[in-house]
Motif scaffolding. Structure first.
Motif, PDB file in Angstrom:
ATOM      1  N   ARG A 120       0.818  -1.225   0.000  1.00  0.00           N
ATOM      2  CA  ARG A 120       0.000   0.000   0.000  1.00  0.00           C
ATOM      3  C   ARG A 120       0.846   1.268   0.000  1.00  0.00           C
ATOM      4  NH1 ARG A 120      -2.757  -3.192   3.806  1.00  0.00           N
ATOM      5  NH2 ARG A 120      -1.759  -2.052   5.506  1.00  0.00           N
ATOM      6  N   TRP A 121       2.123   1.133   0.293  1.00  0.00           N
ATOM      7  CA  TRP A 121       2.991   2.316   0.455  1.00  0.00           C
ATOM      8  C   TRP A 121       3.193   3.056  -0.861  1.00  0.00           C
ATOM      9  CZ3 TRP A 121       7.733   3.970  -1.406  1.00  0.00           C
ATOM     10  CH2 TRP A 121       8.341   5.027  -0.712  1.00  0.00           C
ATOM     11  N   ARG A 122       3.153   4.358  -0.783  1.00  0.00           N
ATOM     12  CA  ARG A 122       3.454   5.205  -1.932  1.00  0.00           C
ATOM     13  C   ARG A 122       4.429   6.301  -1.490  1.00  0.00           C
ATOM     14  NH1 ARG A 122       1.496   1.600  -3.996  1.00  0.00           N
ATOM     15  NH2 ARG A 122      -0.219   1.468  -5.504  1.00  0.00           N
ATOM     16  N   ALA A 123       5.348   6.649  -2.364  1.00  0.00           N
ATOM     17  CA  ALA A 123       6.262   7.750  -2.051  1.00  0.00           C
ATOM     18  C   ALA A 123       5.470   9.058  -1.985  1.00  0.00           C
ATOM     19  CB  ALA A 123       7.342   7.859  -3.121  1.00  0.00           C
ATOM     20  N   ARG A 124       5.762   9.866  -0.991  1.00  0.00           N
ATOM     21  CA  ARG A 124       5.064  11.146  -0.830  1.00  0.00           C
ATOM     22  C   ARG A 124       5.568  12.166  -1.849  1.00  0.00           C
ATOM     23  NH1 ARG A 124       6.269  14.045   3.259  1.00  0.00           N
ATOM     24  NH2 ARG A 124       8.160  12.931   3.864  1.00  0.00           N
ATOM     25  N   ASP A 125       4.662  13.004  -2.310  1.00  0.00           N
ATOM     26  CA  ASP A 125       5.082  14.170  -3.090  1.00  0.00           C
ATOM     27  C   ASP A 125       5.754  15.144  -2.140  1.00  0.00           C
ATOM     28  OD1 ASP A 125       3.959  13.160  -5.386  1.00  0.00           O
ATOM     29  OD2 ASP A 125       2.078  14.251  -5.158  1.00  0.00           O
ATOM     30  N   ILE A 126       6.935  15.587  -2.482  1.00  0.00           N
ATOM     31  CA  ILE A 126       7.655  16.579  -1.674  1.00  0.00           C
ATOM     32  C   ILE A 126       7.865  17.802  -2.550  1.00  0.00           C
ATOM     33  CG2 ILE A 126       9.744  17.092  -0.365  1.00  0.00           C
ATOM     34  CD1 ILE A 126      10.079  14.096   0.121  1.00  0.00           C
ATOM     35  N   LEU A 127       7.163  18.846  -2.246  1.00  0.00           N
ATOM     36  CA  LEU A 127       7.209  20.061  -3.053  1.00  0.00           C
ATOM     37  C   LEU A 127       7.765  21.194  -2.219  1.00  0.00           C
ATOM     38  CD1 LEU A 127       3.680  19.730  -4.704  1.00  0.00           C
ATOM     39  CD2 LEU A 127       5.891  19.005  -5.634  1.00  0.00           C
ATOM     40  N   GLN A 128       8.967  21.617  -2.542  1.00  0.00           N
ATOM     41  CA  GLN A 128       9.576  22.730  -1.840  1.00  0.00           C
ATOM     42  C   GLN A 128       9.122  24.042  -2.477  1.00  0.00           C
ATOM     43  OE1 GLN A 128      11.123  22.297   0.818  1.00  0.00           O
ATOM     44  NE2 GLN A 128      11.986  20.232   0.788  1.00  0.00           N
ATOM     45  N   PRO A 129       8.970  25.091  -1.678  1.00  0.00           N
ATOM     46  CA  PRO A 129       8.594  26.380  -2.277  1.00  0.00           C
ATOM     47  C   PRO A 129       9.680  26.867  -3.232  1.00  0.00           C
ATOM     48  CG  PRO A 129       9.262  26.639   0.022  1.00  0.00           C
ATOM     49  CD  PRO A 129       9.154  25.169  -0.227  1.00  0.00           C
ATOM     50  N   LEU A 130       9.259  27.527  -4.281  1.00  0.00           N
ATOM     51  CA  LEU A 130      10.207  28.079  -5.228  1.00  0.00           C
ATOM     52  C   LEU A 130      11.089  29.118  -4.549  1.00  0.00           C
ATOM     53  CD1 LEU A 130       7.912  28.595  -8.354  1.00  0.00           C
ATOM     54  CD2 LEU A 130       9.688  26.860  -8.068  1.00  0.00           C
ATOM     55  N   HIS A 131      12.307  29.234  -5.019  1.00  0.00           N
ATOM     56  CA  HIS A 131      13.218  30.264  -4.518  1.00  0.00           C
ATOM     57  C   HIS A 131      12.565  31.637  -4.668  1.00  0.00           C
ATOM     58  CE1 HIS A 131      17.001  32.102  -3.479  1.00  0.00           C
ATOM     59  NE2 HIS A 131      17.039  32.786  -4.605  1.00  0.00           N
ATOM     60  N   ASN A 132      12.680  32.450  -3.622  1.00  0.00           N
ATOM     61  CA  ASN A 132      12.107  33.798  -3.600  1.00  0.00           C
ATOM     62  C   ASN A 132      10.590  33.800  -3.746  1.00  0.00           C
ATOM     63  OD1 ASN A 132      14.411  35.375  -3.106  1.00  0.00           O
ATOM     64  ND2 ASN A 132      15.039  35.237  -5.246  1.00  0.00           N
ATOM     65  N   SER A 133       9.938  32.758  -3.250  1.00  0.00           N
ATOM     66  CA  SER A 133       8.479  32.772  -3.182  1.00  0.00           C
ATOM     67  C   SER A 133       8.017  33.750  -2.101  1.00  0.00           C
ATOM     68  CB  SER A 133       7.940  31.380  -2.846  1.00  0.00           C
ATOM     69  OG  SER A 133       8.220  30.459  -3.866  1.00  0.00           O
ATOM     70  N   ILE A 134       6.795  34.210  -2.221  1.00  0.00           N
ATOM     71  CA  ILE A 134       6.197  34.990  -1.139  1.00  0.00           C
ATOM     72  C   ILE A 134       6.044  34.062   0.066  1.00  0.00           C
ATOM     73  CG2 ILE A 134       4.173  36.295  -0.388  1.00  0.00           C
ATOM     74  CD1 ILE A 134       3.652  36.965  -3.332  1.00  0.00           C
ATOM     75  N   PRO A 135       6.541  34.420   1.239  1.00  0.00           N
ATOM     76  CA  PRO A 135       6.426  33.540   2.406  1.00  0.00           C
ATOM     77  C   PRO A 135       4.969  33.155   2.673  1.00  0.00           C
ATOM     78  CG  PRO A 135       7.939  35.336   2.865  1.00  0.00           C
ATOM     79  CD  PRO A 135       7.300  35.649   1.546  1.00  0.00           C
ATOM     80  N   ALA A 136       4.750  31.900   3.013  1.00  0.00           N
ATOM     81  CA  ALA A 136       3.383  31.399   3.209  1.00  0.00           C
ATOM     82  C   ALA A 136       2.633  32.210   4.257  1.00  0.00           C
ATOM     83  CB  ALA A 136       3.437  29.924   3.606  1.00  0.00           C
ATOM     84  N   GLU A 137       3.341  32.631   5.310  1.00  0.00           N
ATOM     85  CA  GLU A 137       2.671  33.359   6.383  1.00  0.00           C
ATOM     86  C   GLU A 137       2.272  34.779   5.985  1.00  0.00           C
ATOM     87  OE1 GLU A 137       7.147  33.908   7.034  1.00  0.00           O
ATOM     88  OE2 GLU A 137       5.765  32.328   6.369  1.00  0.00           O
ATOM     89  N   LEU A 138       2.793  35.260   4.850  1.00  0.00           N
ATOM     90  CA  LEU A 138       2.440  36.601   4.368  1.00  0.00           C
ATOM     91  C   LEU A 138       1.509  36.560   3.160  1.00  0.00           C
ATOM     92  CD1 LEU A 138       5.907  38.435   4.516  1.00  0.00           C
ATOM     93  CD2 LEU A 138       4.036  38.579   6.172  1.00  0.00           C
ATOM     94  N   LEU A 139       1.363  35.406   2.571  1.00  0.00           N
ATOM     95  CA  LEU A 139       0.668  35.304   1.286  1.00  0.00           C
ATOM     96  C   LEU A 139      -0.734  35.898   1.333  1.00  0.00           C
ATOM     97  CD1 LEU A 139       1.223  34.154  -1.548  1.00  0.00           C
ATOM     98  CD2 LEU A 139       0.135  32.028  -0.795  1.00  0.00           C
TER      99      LEU A 139
END
Length: 384
Positions: free
Chosen positions: A18-37
């Motif tokens: 049943r195991w599947r590898a997780r999608d790991i998505l890092q924010p793009l360089h110089n993205s707007i910080p999530a806490e400010l979006l």
């Protein structure tokens, strides 16, 4: 004899099946910080994510590489196309050690009741870019816009001052002061200018130098009519160490801590500008700090006009700040310092936008609102 079990399947680990590898998505360089979006104008987010996120900021590129090929690293969009004007030309202005270009935006000449060319007001502009980047392309359409909307009563002069680190403080400031005086004293007749109806202005680093020039004009007895200070750098000294490092704990401005990693102008970019404009370490302050001295380049107030010892009798000011800008607090405090000294000040904070909002008048309502305020201030102070 045991039965052959060679074809018997091994026991299965159902969890592994049943195991599947997780999608790991890092924010793009110089993205707007999530806490400010959520705090940004949605229109800004769309364009920033399309054009900026994932790319290097220009301050992350060695300056030598940038100078070789600026077009490779520069991102420019969102400026409203200014209407054409009667005449756009350029002249060379002499400065210490060379000359600089000044671009001139003229309306169609008007005649007075005697059939003579009517005297016009002047606006002298200093572009932003942290003293390191930018040039005459930055505010070209802005200058066209204000000349058009002033309906024949104003000539705009855009100053292409020399840039750091090749030309460090005080050279860019000295260039701007030389250009202002050259326009007013040597070009007034050529362009039918009223020398008593001048305004100065600029954004960011340009706003810093416009603020300093307002002090220069007051002390030189020049009747400056208006200073337009847009997201101005007012206090370089208090937030950065002498070596040009961001002093997060020591900064007196909450907006710097809150917006340390914001889009468009993170604190690291300001630290880069500090090191390139002022050198490392920055110039030691002069011992002569009790009075303004136009001939002393080492007075801290010429780097940080917030530190000027005398705020009396300065030109009226239009100060514009952006909510999501590290410079927000110092710009507003500078405006209140002007006001508390008895000067007329119109201060406006633009909400949900970054440091660069004024150059995004083609995509942001706040940019258009800013233009309206600038034109109204120019009419009020220069045409009355």
């Amino acid at each position: 004899m045991a039965e052959d079990t060679e074809d018997t399947p091994p026991a299965r680990n159902q969890a592994l099946h049943r195991w599947r590898a997780r999608d790991i998505l890092q924010p793009l360089h110089n993205s707007i910080p999530a806490e400010l979006l959520y705090r940004f104008d949605p229109d800004y987010i769309i364009f920033y994510n399309k054009h900026n996120a994932g790319r290097l900021h220009t301050h992350e590129v060695p300056i030598e590489e940038f100078r070789k090929n600026p077009a490779r690293y520069t991102i420019s969009y969102g400026r409203d196309r200014g209407p054409d004007v009667y005449c756009i030309s350029e002249k060379k202005c002499p400065v210490e050690g060379g000359e600089i270009t000044i671009r001139i935006f003229e309306p169609e000449p008007k005649k007075d009741e005697h059939g003579q060319p009517q005297k016009r007001a002047a606006y002298v502009n200093f572009h932003g870019g942290g003293w390191v980047f930018g040039g005459l392309e930055v505010d070209h359409d802005f200058c066209k816009m204000i000349v058009h909307r002033l309906d024949g009563d104003l000539v705009a002069f855009d100053v292409d001052y020399r840039l750091a680190p090749e030309h460090r403080f005080p050279i860019p400031l000295d260039d701007c002061w030389a250009a202002f005086n050259w326009i007013r004293s040597q070009k007034a007749e050529e362009f039918n200018l009223d020398p008593d109806r001048f305004a100065v202005g600029g954004a960011s680093a340009g706003g810093n130098m416009a603020a300093v020039l307002a002090h220069f004009c007051r002390d030189a007895g020049i009747p400056l009519r208006l200073q337009i200070l847009t997201v101005p750098i007012c206090d370089f000294n208090s937030t950065f160490t002498a070596e040009g490092q961001f002093d997060r704990a020591g900064s007196p401005y909450d907006s710097y801590r809150e917006m340390e990693f914001t889009a468009a102008l993170p604190a690291a970019r300001m630290a880069y500008f500090h090191r390139h404009y002022l050198g490392v370490p920055r110039p030691a302050p002069s011992a002569d700090t009790e009075e303004l001295n136009l001939n002393d380049p080492l007075q801290d107030w010429k780097i940080s006009p917030f530190l000027a010892p005398n705020f009396a009798n300065l030109a009226p000011a239009l100060v514009s700040t952006a909510e999501l800008d590290p410079l927000c607090d110092e710009g507003e405090l500078y405006a209140y310092k002007l006001k508390s000294a008895g000067n007329r000040v119109d201060i406006n904070q633009f909400r949900r936008v970054p440091h660069t909002f004024a150059v995004l008048d083609g995509i942001l309502d706040s940019g258009l609102e800013y233009n309206v305020l600038v034109v109204a201030a120019l009419k009020r102070e220069l045409l009355a």
